[in-house]
Design a protein around this motif. Sequence first.
Motif, PDB file in Angstrom:
ATOM      1  N   ASP A   1       0.819  -1.214   0.000  1.00 39.33           N
ATOM      2  CA  ASP A   1       0.000   0.000   0.000  1.00 39.33           C
ATOM      3  C   ASP A   1       0.852   1.263   0.000  1.00 39.33           C
TER       4      ASP A   1
ATOM      5  N   LEU B   1       2.807   1.662  -3.809  1.00 41.42           N
ATOM      6  CA  LEU B   1       2.072   1.335  -5.029  1.00 41.42           C
ATOM      7  C   LEU B   1       2.635   2.039  -6.260  1.00 41.42           C
ATOM      8  N   ASP B   2       3.274   3.176  -6.062  1.00 39.12           N
ATOM      9  CA  ASP B   2       3.806   3.928  -7.208  1.00 39.12           C
ATOM     10  C   ASP B   2       5.148   3.387  -7.685  1.00 39.12           C
TER      11      ASP B   2
ATOM     12  N   LEU C   1      -2.150  -7.242  -6.541  1.00 33.64           N
ATOM     13  CA  LEU C   1      -1.513  -5.955  -6.795  1.00 33.64           C
ATOM     14  C   LEU C   1      -2.304  -5.155  -7.822  1.00 33.64           C
ATOM     15  N   ARG C   2      -2.761  -5.808  -8.882  1.00 34.96           N
ATOM     16  CA  ARG C   2      -3.562  -5.119  -9.904  1.00 34.96           C
ATOM     17  C   ARG C   2      -4.865  -4.607  -9.313  1.00 34.96           C
TER      18      ARG C   2
ATOM     19  N   ARG D   1      -5.565  -3.934  -6.157  1.00 28.77           N
ATOM     20  CA  ARG D   1      -5.322  -2.859  -5.180  1.00 28.77           C
ATOM     21  C   ARG D   1      -5.006  -1.545  -5.882  1.00 28.77           C
ATOM     22  N   ARG D   2      -4.183  -1.588  -6.917  1.00 27.46           N
ATOM     23  CA  ARG D   2      -3.848  -0.378  -7.656  1.00 27.46           C
ATOM     24  C   ARG D   2      -5.086   0.246  -8.290  1.00 27.46           C
TER      25      ARG D   2
ATOM     26  N   VAL E   1      -0.291   5.162  -8.834  1.00 28.76           N
ATOM     27  CA  VAL E   1      -0.559   3.819  -8.312  1.00 28.76           C
ATOM     28  C   VAL E   1       0.243   2.755  -9.055  1.00 28.76           C
ATOM     29  N   GLY E   2       1.219   3.184  -9.849  1.00 26.13           N
ATOM     30  CA  GLY E   2       2.170   2.225 -10.391  1.00 26.13           C
ATOM     31  C   GLY E   2       1.972   1.779 -11.817  1.00 26.13           C
TER      32      GLY E   2
END
Length: 322
Positions: free
Chosen positions: A22, A25-26, A61-62, A64-65, A88-89
């Motif tokens: 969290d 994320l970037d 991860l996908r 959450r982003r 967010v990445g």
Amino acid sequence: MTSQENQAAYARRMHHVLEYIDRHLDQTLELNTLAEVAHFSAFHFHRLFSAWMGETFGDYLRRRRLEIAAMRLIAQPGVPVLEIALSVGFGSAEAFARAFKTRFGCSATEWRRGQAERWASQLEASHNGTSSQNSNPDQMHGKQDQAGKLRPGHHGNSPTATTEILMKVKIIERQAAKIAYMRYTGAYGQPISQFWVKTVSPWMETNNLFGRPRYGISHDDPAITSPEKCRYDAGVEVPPDFVASGKSFTTTIPGGSYAVTRYIGDGRDIGETWTGLLRDWLPASGMQLDARPCFEYYPTDATCDAQTGAFECDLCIPVVPL
């Protein structure tokens, strides 16, 4: 260690991983890095993560982003979509657009516009006196009464109706605080109240933690995240040398700048106050959110009326200049 102790150790390591994700994320997040955070073998980490979370690391991860991006699109309407995607990445607008439409069935721009129209229509409905008929049941969590025990209270988040709120917001600098917490996963609402009363209160009593500032941290927005995946932490400040045991965990609430408004009421409109802070005040403030969590803060001198159900707490959102 016993089997239960081993399971608790695994859970604490995984909580550290989710917290690390969290807050980064970037950035590029590699399995090897997260395995190091969890102190697990990189060879086994992917399988362990999937078994514990019920979804692969890549899928988590996908998701959450995209969920964080969806929330920021609403809370920060003046920020370009590409900037939110990068925050967010996602490496490109194209990659973000494809993933967002797959997850939500519309483009990010359509999502932002649709949410703005929805809130506007609900605001109009509330002015016409229809909001009480259209709103969902209040979400609940525990409050501490004057005797120190926890009693049920209301916990609101992402309500279906909102009203104009004249709120006083101040920017404060908070020091970092270590907390011990217990996690609830599932649909928000009445179960959170029961979680505080039946699980958190006995744990606090056993560890002599009553009389300390408490925190309620909703990690997910139930309007975006599936109910069964929503996470809520019931926490209390603890000394630096406090060691978590059993099904409790420890973390640090980061210090820094926070926008704070004081909530006073019986909890039935606390979700509307959150909405006013995130979707009304924040866009006009010249500030934006960062990766720190939002939370409800219950100081030791916060009032609580056991007869009326009225209580007070501070709603805190982390902010940095836009």
